[in-house]
Design a protein around this motif. Structure first.
Motif, PDB file in Angstrom:
ATOM      1  N   LEU A  58      76.814  82.066  27.410  1.00  0.00           N
ATOM      2  CA  LEU A  58      77.309  83.149  26.554  1.00  0.00           C
ATOM      3  C   LEU A  58      77.412  84.441  27.352  1.00  0.00           C
ATOM      4  N   ARG A  59      76.390  84.727  28.139  1.00  0.00           N
ATOM      5  CA  ARG A  59      76.418  85.920  28.998  1.00  0.00           C
ATOM      6  C   ARG A  59      77.599  85.861  29.973  1.00  0.00           C
ATOM      7  N   ASP A  60      77.813  84.693  30.561  1.00  0.00           N
ATOM      8  CA  ASP A  60      78.929  84.536  31.496  1.00  0.00           C
ATOM      9  C   ASP A  60      80.262  84.814  30.806  1.00  0.00           C
ATOM     10  N   SER A  61      80.379  84.364  29.562  1.00  0.00           N
ATOM     11  CA  SER A  61      81.609  84.575  28.792  1.00  0.00           C
ATOM     12  C   SER A  61      81.829  86.058  28.511  1.00  0.00           C
ATOM     13  N   PHE A  62      80.791  86.750  28.051  1.00  0.00           N
ATOM     14  CA  PHE A  62      80.901  88.190  27.776  1.00  0.00           C
ATOM     15  C   PHE A  62      81.298  88.934  29.058  1.00  0.00           C
ATOM     16  N   HIS A  63      80.617  88.608  30.143  1.00  0.00           N
ATOM     17  CA  HIS A  63      80.832  89.252  31.436  1.00  0.00           C
ATOM     18  C   HIS A  63      82.281  89.056  31.896  1.00  0.00           C
ATOM     19  N   TYR A  64      82.747  87.815  31.857  1.00  0.00           N
ATOM     20  CA  TYR A  64      84.090  87.476  32.342  1.00  0.00           C
ATOM     21  C   TYR A  64      85.164  88.199  31.521  1.00  0.00           C
ATOM     22  N   CYS A  65      85.030  88.144  30.208  1.00  0.00           N
ATOM     23  CA  CYS A  65      86.052  88.743  29.340  1.00  0.00           C
ATOM     24  C   CYS A  65      86.114  90.253  29.497  1.00  0.00           C
ATOM     25  N   ALA A  66      84.963  90.887  29.634  1.00  0.00           N
ATOM     26  CA  ALA A  66      84.949  92.342  29.791  1.00  0.00           C
ATOM     27  C   ALA A  66      85.600  92.761  31.109  1.00  0.00           C
ATOM     28  N   VAL A  67      85.272  92.053  32.191  1.00  0.00           N
ATOM     29  CA  VAL A  67      85.808  92.396  33.511  1.00  0.00           C
ATOM     30  C   VAL A  67      87.324  92.208  33.558  1.00  0.00           C
ATOM     31  N   HIS A  68      87.854  91.189  32.843  1.00  0.00           N
ATOM     32  CA  HIS A  68      89.271  90.849  32.957  1.00  0.00           C
ATOM     33  C   HIS A  68      90.158  91.361  31.825  1.00  0.00           C
ATOM     34  N   ILE A  92      89.267  77.858  30.439  1.00  0.00           N
ATOM     35  CA  ILE A  92      88.938  77.005  31.582  1.00  0.00           C
ATOM     36  C   ILE A  92      87.887  77.672  32.463  1.00  0.00           C
ATOM     37  N   ALA A  93      87.962  79.000  32.611  1.00  0.00           N
ATOM     38  CA  ALA A  93      86.903  79.706  33.341  1.00  0.00           C
ATOM     39  C   ALA A  93      85.553  79.467  32.669  1.00  0.00           C
ATOM     40  N   GLY A  94      85.567  79.461  31.323  1.00  0.00           N
ATOM     41  CA  GLY A  94      84.336  79.192  30.585  1.00  0.00           C
ATOM     42  C   GLY A  94      83.833  77.771  30.797  1.00  0.00           C
ATOM     43  N   MET A  95      84.751  76.806  30.847  1.00  0.00           N
ATOM     44  CA  MET A  95      84.344  75.421  31.089  1.00  0.00           C
ATOM     45  C   MET A  95      83.772  75.255  32.498  1.00  0.00           C
ATOM     46  N   MET A  96      84.399  75.933  33.475  1.00  0.00           N
ATOM     47  CA  MET A  96      83.888  75.863  34.849  1.00  0.00           C
ATOM     48  C   MET A  96      82.486  76.479  34.922  1.00  0.00           C
ATOM     49  N   ALA A  97      82.326  77.618  34.240  1.00  0.00           N
ATOM     50  CA  ALA A  97      81.009  78.264  34.224  1.00  0.00           C
ATOM     51  C   ALA A  97      79.971  77.362  33.570  1.00  0.00           C
ATOM     52  N   THR A  98      80.367  76.672  32.502  1.00  0.00           N
ATOM     53  CA  THR A  98      79.447  75.771  31.803  1.00  0.00           C
ATOM     54  C   THR A  98      79.011  74.633  32.723  1.00  0.00           C
ATOM     55  N   MET A  99      79.947  74.093  33.492  1.00  0.00           N
ATOM     56  CA  MET A  99      79.606  73.018  34.431  1.00  0.00           C
ATOM     57  C   MET A  99      78.637  73.506  35.506  1.00  0.00           C
ATOM     58  N   TRP A 101      71.590  93.689  28.217  1.00  0.00           N
ATOM     59  CA  TRP A 101      71.045  92.416  28.723  1.00  0.00           C
ATOM     60  C   TRP A 101      71.933  91.823  29.817  1.00  0.00           C
ATOM     61  N   VAL A 102      73.247  91.876  29.582  1.00  0.00           N
ATOM     62  CA  VAL A 102      74.174  91.358  30.598  1.00  0.00           C
ATOM     63  C   VAL A 102      74.034  92.168  31.885  1.00  0.00           C
ATOM     64  N   ALA A 103      73.964  93.499  31.754  1.00  0.00           N
ATOM     65  CA  ALA A 103      73.832  94.361  32.935  1.00  0.00           C
ATOM     66  C   ALA A 103      72.539  94.077  33.686  1.00  0.00           C
ATOM     67  N   GLU A 104      71.460  93.819  32.950  1.00  0.00           N
ATOM     68  CA  GLU A 104      70.183  93.475  33.588  1.00  0.00           C
ATOM     69  C   GLU A 104      70.309  92.189  34.407  1.00  0.00           C
ATOM     70  N   ASP A 105      70.999  91.195  33.855  1.00  0.00           N
ATOM     71  CA  ASP A 105      71.167  89.927  34.572  1.00  0.00           C
ATOM     72  C   ASP A 105      72.060  90.095  35.803  1.00  0.00           C
TER      73      ASP A 105
END
Length: 798
Positions: A350-360, A201-208, A400-404
């Motif tokens: 995709l970046r948002d997904s990688f970022h979210y999963c790593a942090v949590h 659901i976090a991914g769906m919210m990010a997609t929106m 790349w994620v860290a750069e963003d």
């Protein structure tokens, strides 16, 4: 540890989820009592009775066969709480209200058996808080269980323990849910929305959020985030409609109320467009409107700017679609560097997904494995986020994620955890390794669980990076051609795996199967026909025979057809048992192959049928012969003087209408599975059970059936069927060509122009099959159907 015996289950709550969980239990022959409140009017069990009746009408069908609804025992909390004492497992599945659940627990506590496990089916409420309402003696046997909707079809089940749950209880429940209910279990921490809904659901919210940022319409986003991206075909917004916008909002609300310290908290705000739809009562598919609305035959999509529904159907730019077909590393690089807004959007999500999963990862799940499997099994992704990241090049993507993040492009300013860049994960090139998957909380790679139940899975679903052995490269190879591999795992049982596309049966496959039988007879206990995916066999390969037909016509096909028929009889009369391990599609020739085996071991989700009339043909590899023989066998078993025609009607109708059983249970009802065949809940246990069946049959002194003549219905049976068909044709229910095809089927299953009760052989009936099959190949209407299927993949009605 002794096996946890589940003799009876109670499901509390006859709503959408409770009733369908009960349905899945009876599908697998687990006795179940379904409870709800007493009805205010009429019979006290009225609420439950209505829910059970409703199961028969739901689509997709929660029941394997609708009649099994009668196996669910109805009960209410006022009269029947004492029945809980008979139950080994109690699943509470009432509405997502903490106060209601706690009140119910107080009512049931005095009646729960001293050994029973109590589990709450919730999508996100705190299991620990729920446990507080239970007596001390029940707390060690209480946990959370989260079935995904619909429970029959969704593979994922999350199990959540509390600080007071005994580890053995979770182990026992995982074993039952895995082997008894056929599910993939993910153990989740007791955090809001657990694993799949938290990440999904976090991914769906990010997609929106990203879709609005890039100005993309809902239909375009769904095309971009569906199959092209390796995710569920429904994409993002259509998935929300299917789930229910109110349900999605409820999950989001849980995050809003319980995750205020989350660095991604701002992304949990309910989007204005979602709030507006809910306010209007447009809750998605169940109300007929949400992000999409069906108007006549057209699917309209919501215009976020105006709030109106407009024509949909936007597709991804071709250049972006081509990027998505590239290998992972190239794909991610191209998306990130492209100036195309659609590509930039895809990189962003995709970046948002990688970022979210790593942090949590350190709080949401024990290891990265749980997150990846949760997204596969709960949200239909072909790969989890960590798998994709690892496959695309861990270090480069992390940079790349860290750069963003540094550039302020991400949804949160939270830095990636240190373990991403240094230490074992960085050295390994990702979170999955042969030693296990990364646990951020414990800073180590952790292997998979060693529960006994998983020893039944020779080739469990694997994650990228684990170094798992490909089933089609495992064991000792005994023979191989271009479309079939013959091998063994234990030097006792031979395995034949069809490797052709959709496991279509061509002359090459037939040759391989005959070789497999020969090898098995030469020194093994038997043969299992099994392949490690969702298709047993989708039928005969018509395209493979096209060059022969173009050169020699039907006369050239007849010898090939006879070879296939002879192969079926060779399998049936092999001196060692041949077992079909069926999963997914078993259509046409695949069905015929299965019914000629000594036994079938079928996954619950097996779709079986003779579908040849869809391409203007009749079954030609012994399927109709099987129907005739089974009718004779059933008549003989019931009464020596029984009318064969009475047993023949259903088989004829099934073939003439190309009816496909939509479960293994229905396949048994249709006669394609016998009572002696085995239905297996878990797809990954199919090979284990099939191999065990071969060994048991061999140890029992297996002998192939003796070749024998059997009686047929004859010309009087044909006349009866054709009379009924004529009425259907004249009434406009079937076409003239349908009438012709059905008449030919009747001719075969009734034994041709012979007297009723005449004794015939399988070879005789197969010769009739072959004659009619080859004759149809030159019929213009059949050729239209064949070409239509080859060109469009859809049946032509002419």
């Amino acid at each position: 540890m002794s096996r946890f015996q589940v003799r009876k289950v109670a499901v509390l709550g006859a709503g959408v989820m409770g009733a369908q969980i009960a349905a899945h239990l009876v599908n697998l022959k687990v006795p179940v009592i379904l409870f709800d409140l007493p009805a205010k009017e009429g019979a006290k069990n009225g609420i439950v009775t209505k829910a059970i009746e409703g199961l028969k009408k739901l689509k997709p069908a929660p029941l394997g066969v609708a009649e099994d609804a009668a196996l669910i025992q109805a009960a209410n909390y006022e009269e029947h709480l004492a029945l809980l004492g008979e139950c080994d497992l109690i699943i509470e599945a009432i509405a997502e209200r903490m106060d209601w659940k706690l009140d119910l627990y107080k009512k049931i506590a005095p009646f729960v058996a001293g050994h029973a496990i109590v589990a709450s089916n919730t999508s996100g409420l705190s299991i620990t808080k729920l446990a507080e309402a239970l007596p001390e003696e029940i707390k060690p046997r209480f946990c959370g269980i989260h079935f995904f909707n619909p429970p029959r079809y969704m593979y994922l089940v999350e199990l959540i323990n509390t600080p007071t749950t005994l580890p053995a209880v979770i182990d026992q429940l995982e074993s039952f849910v895995t082997s008894g209910l056929g599910k993939g279990v993910v153990r989740a921490n007791d955090t809001p929305n657990f694993v799949a809904n938290r990440v999904g659901i976090a991914g769906m919210m990010a997609t929106m959020i990203e879709a609005e940022k890039f100005g993309l319409s809902v239909d375009l986003v769904d095309d971009l985030t569906g199959k092209k991206l390796g995710r569920a075909s429904s994409g993002t917004f259509r998935t929300a409609d299917v789930v229910g916008l109110d349900t999605m909002a409820h999950v989001v609300k849980t995050m809003q109320e319980n995750l205020k310290d989350d660095p991604f908290y701002s992304t949990y705000a309910t989007p204005a467009v979602l709030a507006g739809l809910i306010e209007k009562g447009a809750l998605g598919q169940k109300t007929g409107a949400g992000f999409y609305k069906k108007v006549g035959k057209d699917i309209m999509r919501l215009d976020g700017a105006t709030g109106e529904y407009v024509a949909g159907g936007k597709k991804a730019d071709e250049i972006v679609a081509r990027m998505l077909k590239k290998p992972a590393a190239d794909r991610i690089k191209l998306l990130r560097e492209s100036t195309n807004p659609q590509a930039q959007f895809l990189w962003a999500i995709l970046r948002d997904s990688f970022h979210y999963c790593a942090v949590h990862l350190d709080t949401v799940a024990d290891t990265a494995r749980e997150i990846d499997f949760a997204m596969r099994w709960g949200f239909g992704s072909s790969q989890g986020p960590f798998e994709l990241w690892q496959q695309a090049g861990w270090k480069q993507v992390a940079e790349w994620v860290a750069e963003d993040i540094a550039a302020g492009k991400t949804l949160s300013s939270a830095a990636l955890p240190a373990w991403v860049f240094t230490g074992p994960v960085a050295d390994n090139g990702g979170v999955h390794s042969a030693a296990g998957s990364w646990s951020a909380a414990e800073s180590k790679f952790k292997p998979r669980t060693e529960l006994t139940v998983y020893q039944r899975q020779a080739f469990p679903e694997a994650l990228f990076g684990e170094g798992s052995v490909d089933a089609l490269k495992a064991g000792t190879e005994l023979f191989k051609n271009e479309e079939l591999r013959v091998w063994t795992l234990d030097n006792e049982v031979v395995i034949a795996s069809i490797t052709a596309k959709l496991h279509l049966i061509s002359p090459t496959v037939t040759e391989g199967l005959l070789k497999a039988v020969e090898i098995a007879e030469a020194g093994y206990k038997g043969l299992v026909i099994w392949s490690p995916d969702d298709v047993f066999s989708a039928g005969a390969n018509l395209e493979a025979l096209m060059p022969v037909f173009m050169k020699s016509g039907a006369k050239g096909i007849a010898p090939e057809e006879k070879k296939l028929q002879d192969a079926m009889l060779r399998i049936r009369y092999a001196s060692v048992p041949v077992v079909a391990a069926m999963r997914g599609l078993a259509l046409g020739g695949g069905c015929e192959l299965a019914v000629h085996c000594a036994r079938r071991v079928a996954h619950m989700e097996s779709y079986v049928g003779l579908v040849e009339v869809g391409v203007g043909l009749i079954p030609g590899a012994g399927g109709l012969t099987y129907i005739a023989r089974r009718a004779a066998e059933m008549a003989a078993a019931g009464n020596a003087n029984a009318d064969i025609f009475a047993f023949l009607k259903d088989g004829f109708t099934t073939a003439a209408t190309a009816k496909v059983a939509t479960s293994a249970l229905e396949a048994r009802k249709n006669g394609f599975l016998l009572d002696s065949d085995v239905i297996v809940p878990n797809k990954d246990e199919l090979l284990h059970v099939a191999t065990a069946q071969v060994k048991a049959m061999a140890e029992s002194g297996y002998r192939a059936p003796l070749r024998a003549l059997f009686p047929v219905a004859g010309r009087s049976g044909i006349a009866t069927i054709k009379g009924q068909l004529a009425n259907m044709r004249d009434g406009g229910f079937i076409s003239a060509h349908d009438f012709y095809l059905a008449s030919l089927i009747a001719d075969v299953v009734c034994g041709g122009a012979v007297e009723a009760g005449s004794l015939v052989s399988e070879e005789y009936l197969m010769s009739l099959e072959r004659k009619h099959f080859c004759g149809l190949l030159e019929h213009p209407k059949t050729q239209e159907r064949i070409m239509g299927m080859l060109q469009t993949g859809k049946p032509v009605r002419n």
